[in-house]
Scaffold this motif. Structure first.
Motif, PDB file in Angstrom:
ATOM      1  N   ILE B  39       0.993  -1.106   0.024  1.00 45.05           N
ATOM      2  CA  ILE B  39       0.028   0.219   0.027  1.00 45.05           C
ATOM      3  C   ILE B  39       0.883   1.246   0.212  1.00 45.05           C
ATOM      4  CG2 ILE B  39      -1.544   1.450   1.506  1.00 45.05           C
ATOM      5  CD1 ILE B  39      -2.966  -1.438   2.067  1.00 45.05           C
ATOM      6  N   ARG B  68      -5.310   3.934   6.653  1.00 41.56           N
ATOM      7  CA  ARG B  68      -6.630   3.447   6.836  1.00 41.56           C
ATOM      8  C   ARG B  68      -6.731   2.181   6.022  1.00 41.56           C
ATOM      9  NH1 ARG B  68     -11.089   7.792   5.755  1.00 41.56           N
ATOM     10  NH2 ARG B  68     -12.433   5.861   5.756  1.00 41.56           N
ATOM     11  N   PRO B  69      -6.193   1.930   4.718  1.00 44.11           N
ATOM     12  CA  PRO B  69      -6.292   0.766   3.972  1.00 44.11           C
ATOM     13  C   PRO B  69      -5.632  -0.125   4.750  1.00 44.11           C
ATOM     14  CG  PRO B  69      -5.558   2.723   2.621  1.00 44.11           C
ATOM     15  CD  PRO B  69      -5.553   3.138   3.815  1.00 44.11           C
ATOM     16  N   GLY B  72      -7.669  -1.427   7.347  1.00 43.65           N
ATOM     17  CA  GLY B  72      -8.731  -2.063   6.738  1.00 43.65           C
ATOM     18  C   GLY B  72      -8.411  -3.695   6.484  1.00 43.65           C
ATOM     19  N   ASN B  73      -7.113  -3.893   6.030  1.00 38.82           N
ATOM     20  CA  ASN B  73      -6.559  -5.123   5.793  1.00 38.82           C
ATOM     21  C   ASN B  73      -6.280  -5.977   7.228  1.00 38.82           C
ATOM     22  OD1 ASN B  73      -6.404  -5.432   2.959  1.00 38.82           O
ATOM     23  ND2 ASN B  73      -5.184  -3.630   2.889  1.00 38.82           N
TER      24      ASN B  73
END
Lengths: 314, 256
Positions: B39, B68-69, B72-73
């Motif tokens: 990411i 944030r990503p 989330g993961n």
């Protein structure tokens, strides 16, 4: 000290224990005897407050096993069947863990661990992981955890199962020692064990109490006949020896059970409570039959047990 | 309290003495590290393009673009790994027979459950703390906003606490670790994705479904908003499953 009144337990629709009532006095070593599925383990699980009874009540040290279960648990040591242990822990560590859970005060934990290690002969394996110990040592760890808080009552479910003969003797000796100043309830289906260790026996069969007494009294009460074995030289007239024996008052049956090297063995059944050895000896010798051996046989707990359990079924 | 501590420390020692904790933590770090790397790399390319291209109108910042990503993961990795951590808690002891002995000790059920639950939560806290390396790396080379990162971590911690409570409950239902693990995974996944059905449902049901969703409540944490509503949601859910665990222990005695 323990009072059990009409205790019953159903597993679903199966009745494992029905209407069990008995008493245990302080300092007694009591044995539960019965075939598999007789309700021994279930009764113990109820007395240790693991399973609630379906009906009936039991008090231990005056505490009800349901209402004051924490008080009962504090004063009871328990070794479940197959002695389940945390195999990832070391012996000393495990005993300290159990001591903490049993409520031994912090400053007395190390001394109580020492005491039970001493009593159960675990000094040599103190730092070993329980999973690496032999079955005999694991069983001892199981007993050590049961006595860690110096309980007044010890409940041991089949403490010698799966052990080799030497380990069985060791564990029995340990239990006998522990029973000197404690009340012990143990279950077994090995009869000589109960005979040796227990002062009183409760025989259970299919959830019901069949008999309760000392091993000696049970033997006495249930003796239907006295068995005497005679070995005499068979001087050709074997049949006449049998006639002589059969002619003695009180004898109900004579059978020749073996004949070898010029000697015959006879099994004599006679009325109970009468020792015929004296008369047998006199009769045989006066008839000129050389008497080689004479012994009366005690009825074993096995015989009693089988008799009781089969009587039940009929 | 002493008894709770005895159980808690035994369970914790188990996790770290057997390879369970190390296996779960290291696999978690490998996976989350991979996501962080890819990411971050993507964000890197994106920002280079933004420099070259003056018309780029996207909003580029490290929180929205990277943290944030990544979080989330992480929540998805937790969904898979936490059941493996919790499935043994009670089921294993039931299988071995040690649970019977534990229940005949003068210890209350809440002390047993709390000791077991908090030991798994501690292992989780350790593995989550290890991922703090990622925002620290960002801080070394750039200047991310700190508060949304911290609130995001609070959200992740609370979400994991709920997963572990669900896991403890299913572990108390069975002596089969596999069943405990699979049920925990299924129920946790359902809580994670239940909000997806919200747009399809009627107005009332839609609100109910999205309020039940882990992701909806996590959303505001990751944006840097700490709402008591979201905290309450996770705490209630955790408390509910702990309560169910206690009921299950009690009923197991009566049913048997």
């Amino acid at each position: 000290m323990i009072q059990v009144e009409n205790l019953s337990k159903f597993y679903g629709s199966v009745q494992a224990v029905s209407g069990l009532s008995f008493e245990v006095k302080k300092g007694e070593v009591l044995g539960f005897l019965g075939p598999n599925g007789a309700g021994k383990t279930t009764t113990m699980k109820m007395l240790t407050c693991y399973l609630p009874p379906s009906s009936g009540r039991a008090t231990i040290f005056g505490f009800d096993i349901m209402k004051d279960s924490m008080e009962v648990r504090k004063r009871t040591g328990y070794l479940p069947e197959k002695s389940p242990l945390y195999t990832d822990m070391r012996v000393g560590e495990y005993l300290a863990f159990v001591a903490r859970l049993r409520g031994v005060p912090g400053d007395r934990i190390s001394s109580s661990v020492e005491m039970s290690v001493e009593a159960c002969g675990l000094g040599s394996v103190f730092v070993k992981s329980i999973g690496h110990l032999s079955k005999g040592f694991q069983q001892r760890v199981g007993i050590a955890q049961a006595i860690i808080h110096d309980p007044e009552l010890l409940i041991l479910d089949e403490p010698t199962i799966g052990l080799d003969p030497k380990q069985i003797i060791d564990i029995r000796r340990l239990i006998t020692n522990l029973g000197r100043d404690r009340t012990v309830i143990l279950s077994s289906h090995i009869l000589p064990e109960v005979n040796q260790v227990c002062g009183r026996v409760i025989i259970l069969d299919r959830g019901r109490l069949v008999a309760v007494d000392t091993p000696d009294n049970l033997r006495e009460k249930l003796r239907k006949f006295q068995v005497t074995f005679v070995v005499a030289a068979s001087s050709g007239g074997g049949a006449s020896t049998q006639d002589i024996l059969g002619g003695i008052g009180g004898v109900t049956g004579v059978r020749e059970t073996a004949r070898e090297k010029g000697a015959s063995t006879y099994r004599i059944e006679s009325v109970p409570d009468r020792d015929l050895r004296n008369e047998i000896a006199v009769r045989l010798v006066s008839a000129g039959v050389p008497l080689l051996e004479l012994r009366s046989e005690e009825m074993s707990l096995e015989d009693i047990f089988i008799q009781l359990v089969t009587e039940e079924k009929n | 309290m002493r008894k709770f501590l005895a159980i808690y420390s035994r369970e914790l020692r188990y996790y770290f003495r057997s390879i369970t904790a190390y296996a779960v933590i290291s696999i978690f770090l490998v996976l989350s590290g991979y996501f962080f790397f890819s990411i971050f790399r993507f964000y890197n390319i994106l920002s280079l393009q933004a420099i070259k291209n003056n018309d780029f109108s996207g909003n580029l910042n490290l929180v929205d673009g990277v943290m944030r990503p990544v979080m989330g993961n992480i929540s998805v990795i937790l969904l898979i790994l936490l059941p493996l951590l919790t499935m043994r808690l009670i089921a294993e002891e039931k299988k071995q027979g040690t649970f019977e002995l534990l229940l005949t000790f003068p210890v209350s059920d809440p002390a047993v459950v709390a000791g077991k639950y908090l030991s798994a939560l501690t292992v989780y806290a350790v593995m989550l703390a290890a991922t703090l390396l990622y925002p620290v790396l960002l801080m070394v080379f750039a200047d991310p906003e700190i508060p949304p990162v911290l609130s995001g971590y609070l959200g992740l911690f609370l979400m994991g606490a709920s997963f572990i409570a669900i896991g403890t409950f299913f572990s108390s239902l069975t002596s089969n670790q596999m069943i405990a693990g699979v049920s925990t995974f299924g129920v946790s996944l359902l809580f994670l994705i239940i909000g997806w059905a919200a747009p399809l449902a009627g107005p009332v049901m839609s609100a109910v479904l999205s309020e039940l969703s882990f992701l909806v409540h996590f959303e505001s944490f990751s944006k840097g908003v700490i709402d008591t509503k979201d905290i309450t949601y996770y705490l209630l859910l955790t408390g509910f499953f702990i309560f169910l665990t206690l009921r299950s222990l009690e009923s197991a005695r009566w049913r048997s």
